[in-house]
Design an enzyme around this catalytic site. Sequence first.
Site, PDB file in Angstrom:
ATOM      1  N   GLU A 191      23.264  20.435  32.802  1.00 19.71           N
ATOM      2  CA  GLU A 191      23.123  19.319  31.849  1.00 19.71           C
ATOM      3  C   GLU A 191      24.433  19.021  31.117  1.00 19.71           C
ATOM      4  O   GLU A 191      24.440  18.646  29.954  1.00 19.71           O
ATOM      5  CB  GLU A 191      21.961  19.603  30.873  1.00 19.71           C
ATOM      6  N   GLU A 296      15.540  20.090  37.593  1.00 15.09           N
ATOM      7  CA  GLU A 296      14.559  20.282  36.498  1.00 15.09           C
ATOM      8  C   GLU A 296      13.893  18.956  36.229  1.00 15.09           C
ATOM      9  O   GLU A 296      14.563  17.937  36.081  1.00 15.09           O
ATOM     10  CB  GLU A 296      15.248  20.652  35.177  1.00 15.09           C
TER      11      GLU A 296
END
Length: 374
Positions: A191, A296
């Site tokens: 991320e 994810e």
Amino acid sequence: MIVVKKVCAFIVLCAIVSSGCFAQRSNQTADRKANPETKALYTNLKKLAEKYTLFGHQDDLAYGVGWRNEEGRSDVKSVTGTYPAVYGWDMGHVELDSLKELDGVPFDRLRQFIKDVYKRGGINTISWHTTNPIDHKSAWDTTQHIVTQIIPGGAKHELYKAYLDKVAAFVGSLKTDEGKAIPIIFRPFHEHTGTWFWWCENVSTVDEFKSLWRFTVDYLTKTKGLHNLLFAYSSADFSSKEKYLERYPGDDYVDVLGFDIYCFDDLQAYQKKLDGQLSLLQQVAVEHNKIPALTETGYERVPNSTWWTQTLMPVLVKYNMAYVLVWRNDRPAHHYAPYPGQQSADDFKKFYADPKIIFEDKLTPLSIYKNQKL
Ligand code: BMA
């Protein structure tokens, strides 16, 4: 004369080919010395992705909604009758010599889960919500610029090496009873296009991030001699291929390309963003000859009874993702897979039965760690 011309033409052609004009992007693992099982995982996962998407779940065997540490239990299995194909784990706090990872799973248990998964032919991927090596504050502490200090040439570089030594010790301990190193998809610094971790783009430059990544890969493989790792580069949001690749450390440092994205109450907004990003990811993966994966995703509490088949699946089915992983089942207010009686459980069974989706029952017979024609 004709012979001389032909020879010259041949030499020119060879020069063009070797200069890379016609050369295909490398089809090798980032770690060229990866062990045979890790290389087989890489090749087979890439092949499988052309037709199938494996289902994954974070911390699946460690706990679920209303239970913790019960031998053989899994919320996914309780609903579908089989385990996920991919298991996400996290090794945050390994760097602190802690006995448990950041969500409370003892490292000894984690090691055993990883062994059990491998034995059943499942796939293990590990992320690292690491504290920072300078003051050991959490992964979410962005109050100072850490990356610039810990990369090669930085004043605190040695502290980062000490962190990686702990990672290497744990990863090095992931072995079968016969002593074979178990392949792991390692997904550090995830991320990075967000703003919430100390390695994110608001607190590190592009070059600093690339240096951190490359050093990490080189240190684990070359210095520590680990040869059971595939490396996953996984961003948060992005809106173009250029943005996605902005911090890409290079083809020699990455095996899997992915991103993390979550669904909130506007289901259509999620579908739109997912569709756009999957399309870009797929193009980048083809161009760089890497394995694409939705690393994810999920909808916290899955409060929509047809989310799996009506929201996720219609978008997923358009692309060739190797796997899709949903986040952990911690408690009633924080879970991403259903459990028996949960409102999306019946729909999840339909998702499980979709011919494009693979759970562990269909993965085991494929022997993904063997070098073979799938
Ligand atoms: C987040 C939440 C946290 C957890 C973290 C790392 O998304 O699930 O509770 O600590 O991931 O697993």
